[in-house]
Design a protein around this motif. Structure first.
Motif, mmCIF file in Angstrom:
data_model
loop_
_atom_site.group_PDB
_atom_site.id
_atom_site.type_symbol
_atom_site.label_atom_id
_atom_site.label_comp_id
_atom_site.label_asym_id
_atom_site.label_seq_id
_atom_site.Cartn_x
_atom_site.Cartn_y
_atom_site.Cartn_z
ATOM 1 N N SER A 95 7.042 4.308 3.602
ATOM 2 C CA SER A 95 7.212 3.113 2.792
ATOM 3 C C SER A 95 6.406 1.968 3.394
ATOM 4 O O SER A 95 5.970 2.037 4.551
ATOM 5 C CB SER A 95 8.691 2.746 2.713
ATOM 6 O OG SER A 95 9.216 2.554 4.023
ATOM 7 N N PRO A 96 6.163 0.894 2.649
ATOM 8 C CA PRO A 96 5.425 -0.240 3.202
ATOM 9 C C PRO A 96 6.047 -0.733 4.506
ATOM 10 O O PRO A 96 7.268 -0.888 4.602
ATOM 11 C CB PRO A 96 5.530 -1.295 2.098
ATOM 12 C CG PRO A 96 5.667 -0.496 0.833
ATOM 13 C CD PRO A 96 6.499 0.688 1.220
ATOM 14 N N GLU B 296 -1.995 2.763 0.783
ATOM 15 C CA GLU B 296 -2.938 2.086 1.679
ATOM 16 C C GLU B 296 -2.389 2.090 3.096
ATOM 17 O O GLU B 296 -1.203 1.829 3.317
ATOM 18 C CB GLU B 296 -3.154 0.642 1.209
ATOM 19 C CG GLU B 296 -4.125 -0.153 2.053
ATOM 20 C CD GLU B 296 -4.260 -1.592 1.589
ATOM 21 O OE1 GLU B 296 -4.943 -2.374 2.277
ATOM 22 O OE2 GLU B 296 -3.666 -1.935 0.544
ATOM 23 N N MET B 297 -3.259 2.388 4.065
ATOM 24 C CA MET B 297 -2.873 2.391 5.474
ATOM 25 C C MET B 297 -3.913 1.640 6.290
ATOM 26 O O MET B 297 -5.095 1.609 5.926
ATOM 27 C CB MET B 297 -2.723 3.821 5.990
ATOM 28 C CG MET B 297 -1.691 4.664 5.270
ATOM 29 S SD MET B 297 -1.592 6.347 5.934
ATOM 30 C CE MET B 297 -0.804 6.036 7.537
ATOM 31 N N ALA C 275 -7.669 2.183 5.106
ATOM 32 C CA ALA C 275 -7.772 3.507 4.480
ATOM 33 C C ALA C 275 -6.911 3.542 3.229
ATOM 34 O O ALA C 275 -5.817 2.970 3.190
ATOM 35 C CB ALA C 275 -7.323 4.588 5.463
ATOM 36 N N ARG C 276 -7.401 4.207 2.204
ATOM 37 C CA ARG C 276 -6.683 4.312 0.944
ATOM 38 C C ARG C 276 -6.948 5.695 0.350
ATOM 39 O O ARG C 276 -7.547 6.537 1.018
ATOM 40 C CB ARG C 276 -7.135 3.204 -0.013
ATOM 41 C CG ARG C 276 -8.592 3.294 -0.405
ATOM 42 C CD ARG C 276 -9.103 2.005 -1.040
ATOM 43 N NE ARG C 276 -10.429 2.179 -1.631
ATOM 44 C CZ ARG C 276 -11.549 2.196 -0.928
ATOM 45 N NH1 ARG C 276 -11.528 2.060 0.379
ATOM 46 N NH2 ARG C 276 -12.708 2.353 -1.565
ATOM 47 N N TYR D 76 -4.754 5.241 19.277
ATOM 48 C CA TYR D 76 -4.720 4.734 17.908
ATOM 49 C C TYR D 76 -3.287 4.432 17.492
ATOM 50 O O TYR D 76 -2.324 4.919 18.088
ATOM 51 C CB TYR D 76 -5.348 5.735 16.937
ATOM 52 C CG TYR D 76 -4.460 6.921 16.606
ATOM 53 C CD1 TYR D 76 -3.559 6.887 15.540
ATOM 54 C CD2 TYR D 76 -4.504 8.081 17.373
ATOM 55 C CE1 TYR D 76 -2.736 7.968 15.256
ATOM 56 C CE2 TYR D 76 -3.698 9.158 17.096
ATOM 57 C CZ TYR D 76 -2.811 9.100 16.036
ATOM 58 O OH TYR D 76 -1.995 10.166 15.766
ATOM 59 N N SER D 77 -3.167 3.621 16.456
ATOM 60 C CA SER D 77 -1.889 3.361 15.801
ATOM 61 C C SER D 77 -2.181 3.145 14.326
ATOM 62 O O SER D 77 -3.341 2.960 13.923
ATOM 63 C CB SER D 77 -1.195 2.138 16.407
ATOM 64 O OG SER D 77 -1.981 0.975 16.226
ATOM 65 N N ALA D 78 -1.145 3.181 13.484
ATOM 66 C CA ALA D 78 -1.347 3.016 12.046
ATOM 67 C C ALA D 78 -0.116 2.379 11.423
ATOM 68 O O ALA D 78 0.993 2.440 11.965
ATOM 69 C CB ALA D 78 -1.653 4.357 11.383
ATOM 70 N N GLU D 79 -0.324 1.783 10.249
ATOM 71 C CA GLU D 79 0.763 1.133 9.515
ATOM 72 C C GLU D 79 0.500 1.269 8.022
ATOM 73 O O GLU D 79 -0.654 1.170 7.576
ATOM 74 C CB GLU D 79 0.863 -0.338 9.894
ATOM 75 C CG GLU D 79 1.995 -1.082 9.198
ATOM 76 C CD GLU D 79 2.118 -2.526 9.663
ATOM 77 O OE1 GLU D 79 3.027 -3.227 9.171
ATOM 78 O OE2 GLU D 79 1.312 -2.960 10.511
ATOM 79 N N VAL D 80 1.566 1.516 7.233
ATOM 80 C CA VAL D 80 1.461 1.543 5.778
ATOM 81 C C VAL D 80 1.424 0.105 5.277
ATOM 82 O O VAL D 80 2.301 -0.697 5.587
ATOM 83 C CB VAL D 80 2.635 2.310 5.155
ATOM 84 C CG1 VAL D 80 2.537 2.277 3.622
ATOM 85 C CG2 VAL D 80 2.664 3.749 5.645
#
Length: 225
Positions: free
Chosen positions: A7-8, A30-31, A44-45, A58-62
């Protein structure tokens, strides 16, 4: 490989694969990825492949207001290192947590490898006809793109080919793909699907439907002397 949803605001905490490459395929939403060694975060999408070499934190988020879907692909027997946190990470069953010191720099991008590829951006180039997007001595991924109208008529007796000792699998990034797999038969997959063929199994794969189609073909392999 895992198929994930978030989820966002959902986050992937900072981590590093010390020995192996990893890549993400975003199929919805989208991330934002933050990669060590890159000056700016990667947006990224749908249609994106984010390619992370070994030794790269690395790290990532929605992001945005809608959930995201993504495929996370790792090599077999991968290891994970995380920054020191307080409190100490919990001990999960079947795993060992230990504190270590590490002095590494991110592995370089070479050949066709780039931090970010987006299928729909690539299609804006009239010369685009698909391309390799991940390639090293153990992992390979190719965006195979085109139209069924440009192929010969379908032949149900075409067995295709097989890979000795390695599997092949696909993330359907656009349109439809038709498969004829030795142990399954003839079927059509759709955008967002994941299709898998075991090692040493005949398979024929082709574009399907009226519009453009793209499959990200993925296979592990190793060089032999």
């Amino acid at each position: 490989s895992t198929y994930n949803s978030g989820s966002p605001g959902a986050k992937i905490a900072s981590r590093i694969r010390p020995d192996t490459r990893e890549f993400f395929v975003v199929t919805e939403g989208e991330m934002r990825f933050t990669l060590e060694g890159q000056a700016e975060p990667i947006s990224a999408r749908k249609g994106s492949v984010v390619n992370i070499p070994k030794k790269t934190m690395y790290s990532a988020e929605v992001m945005g207001t809608a959930p995201a879907l993504w495929v996370d692909a790792n090599q077999a027997n991968f290891k994970t290192l995380v920054p020191v946190t307080d409190p100490r990470p919990s001990q999960a069953s079947g795993h060992t947590v230990m504190k270590i010191g590490l002095n590494v720099t991110p592995a370089p991008y070479a050949g066709n490898n780039q931090p970010h590829f987006n299928l729909f951006d690539a299609q804006k180039d009239p010369q685009f006809a698909g391309r390799n997007v991940v390639q090293d001595d153990h992992m390979w991924a190719q965006a195979i793109w085109g139209y069924e109208k440009n192929l010969p008529p379908y032949n149900a007796n075409d067995k295709g080919h097989f890979h000795v000792g390695t599997a092949e699998w696909w993330v359907i990034m656009q349109g439809q793909i038709r498969h004829n797999i030795e142990t399954v038969g003839d079927f059509t997959s759709n955008e967002g699907d994941v299709v898998y063929t075991p090692p040493s199994t005949w398979h024929a794969t082709r574009f399907a439907g009226p519009g453009p189609s793209c499959r990200l073909a993925i296979s592990p392999y190793q060089f032999t002397s």
